[in-house]
Scaffold this motif. Structure first.
Motif, PDB file in Angstrom:
ATOM      1  N   ARG A 102     -52.615  22.678   8.023  1.00  0.00           N
ATOM      2  CA  ARG A 102     -53.146  21.321   7.938  1.00  0.00           C
ATOM      3  C   ARG A 102     -54.568  21.277   7.409  1.00  0.00           C
ATOM      4  NH1 ARG A 102     -50.436  20.140  13.093  1.00  0.00           N
ATOM      5  NH2 ARG A 102     -48.305  19.621  12.460  1.00  0.00           N
ATOM      6  N   SER A 103     -55.207  22.428   7.306  1.00  0.00           N
ATOM      7  CA  SER A 103     -56.579  22.457   6.806  1.00  0.00           C
ATOM      8  C   SER A 103     -56.862  23.816   6.194  1.00  0.00           C
ATOM      9  CB  SER A 103     -57.575  22.181   7.939  1.00  0.00           C
ATOM     10  OG  SER A 103     -57.644  23.292   8.822  1.00  0.00           O
ATOM     11  N   ALA A 104     -57.948  23.873   5.424  1.00  0.00           N
ATOM     12  CA  ALA A 104     -58.357  25.146   4.832  1.00  0.00           C
ATOM     13  C   ALA A 104     -58.768  26.133   5.905  1.00  0.00           C
ATOM     14  CB  ALA A 104     -59.511  24.906   3.851  1.00  0.00           C
ATOM     15  N   ASP A 116     -57.567  26.298   8.966  1.00  0.00           N
ATOM     16  CA  ASP A 116     -56.323  26.793   9.565  1.00  0.00           C
ATOM     17  C   ASP A 116     -55.672  27.853   8.682  1.00  0.00           C
ATOM     18  OD1 ASP A 116     -56.796  24.892  11.489  1.00  0.00           O
ATOM     19  OD2 ASP A 116     -55.009  23.695  11.072  1.00  0.00           O
ATOM     20  N   ALA A 117     -55.670  27.595   7.370  1.00  0.00           N
ATOM     21  CA  ALA A 117     -55.084  28.570   6.446  1.00  0.00           C
ATOM     22  C   ALA A 117     -55.852  29.880   6.499  1.00  0.00           C
ATOM     23  CB  ALA A 117     -55.076  28.009   5.023  1.00  0.00           C
ATOM     24  N   GLY A 118     -57.193  29.784   6.632  1.00  0.00           N
ATOM     25  CA  GLY A 118     -57.999  30.994   6.727  1.00  0.00           C
ATOM     26  C   GLY A 118     -57.683  31.799   7.978  1.00  0.00           C
ATOM     27  N   VAL A 119     -57.496  31.128   9.093  1.00  0.00           N
ATOM     28  CA  VAL A 119     -57.159  31.810  10.346  1.00  0.00           C
ATOM     29  C   VAL A 119     -55.813  32.511  10.230  1.00  0.00           C
ATOM     30  CG1 VAL A 119     -56.446  31.369  12.732  1.00  0.00           C
ATOM     31  CG2 VAL A 119     -58.569  30.395  11.861  1.00  0.00           C
ATOM     32  N   MET A 120     -54.843  31.841   9.616  1.00  0.00           N
ATOM     33  CA  MET A 120     -53.527  32.456   9.475  1.00  0.00           C
ATOM     34  C   MET A 120     -53.573  33.644   8.517  1.00  0.00           C
ATOM     35  SD  MET A 120     -50.908  29.216   9.560  1.00  0.00           S
ATOM     36  CE  MET A 120     -49.467  30.300   9.680  1.00  0.00           C
ATOM     37  N   LEU A 121     -54.318  33.487   7.409  1.00  0.00           N
ATOM     38  CA  LEU A 121     -54.448  34.609   6.481  1.00  0.00           C
ATOM     39  C   LEU A 121     -55.136  35.784   7.162  1.00  0.00           C
ATOM     40  CD1 LEU A 121     -54.050  35.761   3.652  1.00  0.00           C
ATOM     41  CD2 LEU A 121     -56.279  34.797   3.032  1.00  0.00           C
ATOM     42  N   GLN A 122     -56.141  35.497   7.977  1.00  0.00           N
ATOM     43  CA  GLN A 122     -56.839  36.558   8.711  1.00  0.00           C
ATOM     44  C   GLN A 122     -55.857  37.416   9.500  1.00  0.00           C
ATOM     45  OE1 GLN A 122     -60.564  36.410   8.913  1.00  0.00           O
ATOM     46  NE2 GLN A 122     -60.213  38.561   9.372  1.00  0.00           N
ATOM     47  N   ALA A 123     -54.859  36.759  10.080  1.00  0.00           N
ATOM     48  CA  ALA A 123     -53.900  37.471  10.923  1.00  0.00           C
ATOM     49  C   ALA A 123     -52.930  38.329  10.126  1.00  0.00           C
ATOM     50  CB  ALA A 123     -53.124  36.466  11.774  1.00  0.00           C
ATOM     51  N   ILE A 124     -52.525  37.864   8.953  1.00  0.00           N
ATOM     52  CA  ILE A 124     -51.432  38.551   8.247  1.00  0.00           C
ATOM     53  C   ILE A 124     -51.900  39.468   7.129  1.00  0.00           C
ATOM     54  CG2 ILE A 124     -49.779  36.719   8.799  1.00  0.00           C
ATOM     55  CD1 ILE A 124     -50.088  35.665   5.931  1.00  0.00           C
ATOM     56  N   PRO A 163     -55.691  34.307  -6.456  1.00  0.00           N
ATOM     57  CA  PRO A 163     -55.443  33.435  -5.303  1.00  0.00           C
ATOM     58  C   PRO A 163     -55.680  31.968  -5.647  1.00  0.00           C
ATOM     59  CG  PRO A 163     -57.624  34.409  -5.116  1.00  0.00           C
ATOM     60  CD  PRO A 163     -56.985  35.012  -6.354  1.00  0.00           C
ATOM     61  N   ALA A 164     -54.977  31.082  -4.939  1.00  0.00           N
ATOM     62  CA  ALA A 164     -55.100  29.649  -5.184  1.00  0.00           C
ATOM     63  C   ALA A 164     -54.946  28.888  -3.875  1.00  0.00           C
ATOM     64  CB  ALA A 164     -54.042  29.182  -6.184  1.00  0.00           C
ATOM     65  N   LEU A 165     -55.795  27.892  -3.684  1.00  0.00           N
ATOM     66  CA  LEU A 165     -55.782  27.047  -2.493  1.00  0.00           C
ATOM     67  C   LEU A 165     -55.408  25.632  -2.891  1.00  0.00           C
ATOM     68  CD1 LEU A 165     -56.576  26.723   0.590  1.00  0.00           C
ATOM     69  CD2 LEU A 165     -58.830  26.006  -0.261  1.00  0.00           C
ATOM     70  N   THR A 166     -54.375  25.078  -2.256  1.00  0.00           N
ATOM     71  CA  THR A 166     -53.957  23.704  -2.524  1.00  0.00           C
ATOM     72  C   THR A 166     -54.516  22.787  -1.449  1.00  0.00           C
ATOM     73  OG1 THR A 166     -51.914  24.438  -3.580  1.00  0.00           O
ATOM     74  CG2 THR A 166     -51.970  22.171  -2.810  1.00  0.00           C
ATOM     75  N   LEU A 167     -55.135  21.681  -1.880  1.00  0.00           N
ATOM     76  CA  LEU A 167     -55.794  20.742  -0.975  1.00  0.00           C
ATOM     77  C   LEU A 167     -55.305  19.324  -1.234  1.00  0.00           C
ATOM     78  CD1 LEU A 167     -59.422  22.086  -1.454  1.00  0.00           C
ATOM     79  CD2 LEU A 167     -58.017  22.405   0.594  1.00  0.00           C
ATOM     80  N   PRO A 168     -54.966  18.575  -0.189  1.00  0.00           N
ATOM     81  CA  PRO A 168     -54.664  17.155  -0.385  1.00  0.00           C
ATOM     82  C   PRO A 168     -55.877  16.447  -0.972  1.00  0.00           C
ATOM     83  CG  PRO A 168     -53.967  17.898   1.803  1.00  0.00           C
ATOM     84  CD  PRO A 168     -54.802  19.002   1.213  1.00  0.00           C
ATOM     85  N   ASP A 207     -60.801  37.144  -3.662  1.00  0.00           N
ATOM     86  CA  ASP A 207     -61.901  36.303  -3.185  1.00  0.00           C
ATOM     87  C   ASP A 207     -61.366  35.037  -2.516  1.00  0.00           C
ATOM     88  OD1 ASP A 207     -64.412  35.389  -2.607  1.00  0.00           O
ATOM     89  OD2 ASP A 207     -64.845  34.663  -4.628  1.00  0.00           O
ATOM     90  N   GLU A 208     -60.469  35.210  -1.578  1.00  0.00           N
ATOM     91  CA  GLU A 208     -59.981  34.071  -0.804  1.00  0.00           C
ATOM     92  C   GLU A 208     -61.095  33.422   0.007  1.00  0.00           C
ATOM     93  OE1 GLU A 208     -56.564  36.732  -1.708  1.00  0.00           O
ATOM     94  OE2 GLU A 208     -58.515  37.093  -0.755  1.00  0.00           O
ATOM     95  N   SER A 209     -62.124  34.190   0.353  1.00  0.00           N
ATOM     96  CA  SER A 209     -63.217  33.647   1.167  1.00  0.00           C
ATOM     97  C   SER A 209     -63.885  32.455   0.486  1.00  0.00           C
ATOM     98  CB  SER A 209     -64.255  34.734   1.447  1.00  0.00           C
ATOM     99  OG  SER A 209     -63.733  35.738   2.274  1.00  0.00           O
ATOM    100  N   THR A 210     -64.120  32.557  -0.820  1.00  0.00           N
ATOM    101  CA  THR A 210     -64.768  31.448  -1.525  1.00  0.00           C
ATOM    102  C   THR A 210     -63.846  30.239  -1.594  1.00  0.00           C
ATOM    103  OG1 THR A 210     -66.126  32.974  -2.808  1.00  0.00           O
ATOM    104  CG2 THR A 210     -65.880  30.759  -3.690  1.00  0.00           C
ATOM    105  N   LEU A 211     -62.564  30.471  -1.762  1.00  0.00           N
ATOM    106  CA  LEU A 211     -61.608  29.363  -1.750  1.00  0.00           C
ATOM    107  C   LEU A 211     -61.654  28.631  -0.415  1.00  0.00           C
ATOM    108  CD1 LEU A 211     -58.490  31.036  -3.410  1.00  0.00           C
ATOM    109  CD2 LEU A 211     -59.832  29.162  -4.372  1.00  0.00           C
ATOM    110  N   ILE A 212     -61.617  29.383   0.681  1.00  0.00           N
ATOM    111  CA  ILE A 212     -61.618  28.764   2.007  1.00  0.00           C
ATOM    112  C   ILE A 212     -62.933  28.027   2.247  1.00  0.00           C
ATOM    113  CG2 ILE A 212     -61.569  29.277   4.484  1.00  0.00           C
ATOM    114  CD1 ILE A 212     -59.645  31.657   3.655  1.00  0.00           C
ATOM    115  N   ARG A 213     -64.025  28.637   1.826  1.00  0.00           N
ATOM    116  CA  ARG A 213     -65.339  28.000   1.951  1.00  0.00           C
ATOM    117  C   ARG A 213     -65.369  26.659   1.222  1.00  0.00           C
ATOM    118  NH1 ARG A 213     -70.338  30.855  -1.180  1.00  0.00           N
ATOM    119  NH2 ARG A 213     -71.734  29.048  -1.311  1.00  0.00           N
ATOM    120  N   ALA A 214     -64.850  26.618   0.003  1.00  0.00           N
ATOM    121  CA  ALA A 214     -64.825  25.369  -0.760  1.00  0.00           C
ATOM    122  C   ALA A 214     -63.879  24.359  -0.129  1.00  0.00           C
ATOM    123  CB  ALA A 214     -64.419  25.650  -2.205  1.00  0.00           C
ATOM    124  N   GLY A 215     -62.732  24.839   0.353  1.00  0.00           N
ATOM    125  CA  GLY A 215     -61.779  23.932   0.996  1.00  0.00           C
ATOM    126  C   GLY A 215     -62.339  23.311   2.255  1.00  0.00           C
TER     127      GLY A 215
END
Length: 466
Positions: free
Chosen positions: A216-218, A220-228, A413-418, A438-446
């Motif tokens: 539901r949010s960037a 949240d996506a970062g937390v899930m990516l952290q785990a997997i 990597p690519a981040l989709t945002l509403p 560099d998913e970190s920068t994507l999550i930061r921007a999201g």
């Protein structure tokens, strides 16, 4: 407390403080699935007994001070191509309807190790390609049943949008994390290829398949990516670089980040999509990012090459059952496998060489950029009727894939945002593409974008039961 539309991080805070119990939240989710999913068809299999047992265990651990992290006690679900020990894993295919793996996929194991509660397995297209098997009831878009719910990870997108889980795993081979996120108004992250282990995940096309979160949010996506994310001895293709703390720098904002847009590449998108892109650019500019006009490498050949490359790799993935059990396959996937089996080695090698060159050109583009801003697809939200006609309109298929499959070819990597809504009330979304790893920068921007917008906090109106 109504919890079904809480973001994962919000729910995690309540669980850690013991303001709600995982057992109560899980029961509420299971009741909501029972009430709504008969119409939405997002779940292939609900694991109610296991989920309740995991929730009880999570509550006991949290009460004892053994908190595992933000996934602890949170109800999630996974796309039904991820192995789950003793639980049906069909991959949208009739021939695998009775398949019960003897172990979990690495991504599933890692979610469990983080304390997540597994609600069940989410529906997908046959073999994760573009069409559902005739025996499968396709997921329905919760915003409008006549609207397209996205490609193969549609069950993950629908369940997350409809409040039937607090996050999900999807896969993306040509766009199938990004399409369902755009269609259902949720956030999704296609990681760099190799950042997440593919062990125990049914293949569509090995070198194109990416496993990632739909949330539901960037954050949240970062937390899930952290785990997997991370190295996996069971998958030698998984990258060995350390996994960063994706939320550590997420609050830094986008001041000074260079966000590129190629206006020539995005010149023929639908008017509402263009207006949404302009709004996203203005939001990032107001946050301090530098909006840079760029010329992206020509994607025409990469898109053309995606089809035969995917077909060859799918033919390899299915060689144990195709053509031996051809009659049990749907016509769309069967044709893909036929095409793959027919491609010559010479043509295949040419594709590989062109792919390497294209990847290098894209890498070089990011020398002058931090992120690239793009639509997910060029259309206004398509209807089911439009998508049913794709097979008769090859040019439309290529248009749909023009902003997604190039980054499956390169692995970026690519981040989709509403990013907005149409006049008719349907979600619109854009994507940010970043440098490899560099998913970190994507999550930061999201996180920055979602800090000043509320598109991701809007939810479909659904009946109390269906």
């Amino acid at each position: 407390m109504d919890t079904h539309f809480l973001e994962l991080m919000e729910l995690a805070s309540h669980l850690r403080a013991r303001e709600v119990s995982s057992l109560d939240v899980t029961r509420a989710q299971l009741e909501r699935i029972a009430a709504l999913d008969g119409a939405l068809c997002s779940y292939a299999h609900v694991t109610a007994d296991m989920a309740l047992a995991q929730a009880r265990a999570a509550d006991a651990e949290i009460a004892a001070g053994r908190y595992r992290g933000p996934l602890h006690g949170v109800p999630i679900a996974v796309k039904d191509l991820c192995w789950t020990e003793g639980i049906p894993t069909a991959g949208g295919m009739a021939i695998h309807a009775g398949h019960r793996p003897t172990e979990d996929a690495t991504v599933v194991r890692r979610l469990k190790e983080g304390g997540a509660v597994l609600l069940g397995k989410l529906q997908l297209t046959e073999g994760a390609y573009s069409d559902h098997h005739a025996s499968i009831a396709p997921p329905k878009n919760p915003w409008d049943a006549e609207a397209w719910p996205g490609m193969s990870s549609s069950g993950s997108g629908v369940a997350t949008a409809a409040g039937l889980c607090h996050g999900a795993l999807g896969s993306d081979t040509g766009g199938s994390i990004r399409f369902p996120c755009a269609a259902n108004g949720v956030t999704g992250l296609k990681p760099t290829w190799g950042r997440v282990s593919r062990y125990g995940v049914m293949e569509l096309a090995a070198s194109l398949d990416h496993i990632g979160p739909i949330a539901r949010s960037a954050a949240d996506a970062g937390v899930m990516l952290q785990a997997i994310a991370g190295n996996d001895p069971k998958d030698p293709t998984a990258r060995r670089e350390p996994v960063p703390d994706y939320l550590e720098g997420a609050s830094r904002g986008v001041q000074g980040l260079r966000i590129g847009i190629d206006e020539a590449w995005t010149d023929d998108v639908a008017p509402e999509t263009r207006a949404m892109l302009v709004g996203a650019m203005e939001a990032f500019g107001a946050l301090g990012a530098d909006i840079v006009r760029v010329r992206f490498p020509d994607v025409t050949q990469a898109i053309a090459d995606w089809f035969p490359l995917c077909a060859v790799e799918a033919a390899v993935a299915h060689e144990a059952s195709y053509p031996a059990r051809k009659s049990e396959y749907g016509p769309v996937l069967a044709q893909v496998l036929e095409d793959g089996r027919a491609l010559s080695g010479t043509e295949y090698q040419k594709i590989l060489l062109r792919r390497m060159r294209f990847r290098g050109l894209v890498d070089a583009t990011f020398d002058a950029l931090d992120l690239l801003l793009l639509p997910v697809h060029p259309l206004a939200p398509p209807t089911l009727a439009t998508m049913r006609a794709l097979g008769e309109q090859p040019d439309l298929v290529r248009r749909m894939l023009r902003y997604t499959c190039p980054f499956d070819m390169t692995g970026h990597p690519a981040l989709t945002l509403p990013g907005g809504f149409t006049a008719g009330g349907m979600p619109l979304a854009f994507q940010l593409v970043g440098r490899a790893m560099d998913e970190s920068t994507l999550i930061r921007a999201g996180v920055a974008f979602q800090g000043v917008t509320t598109w991701h906090r809007r939810h479909p109106e659904l009946p109390a039961s269906a």
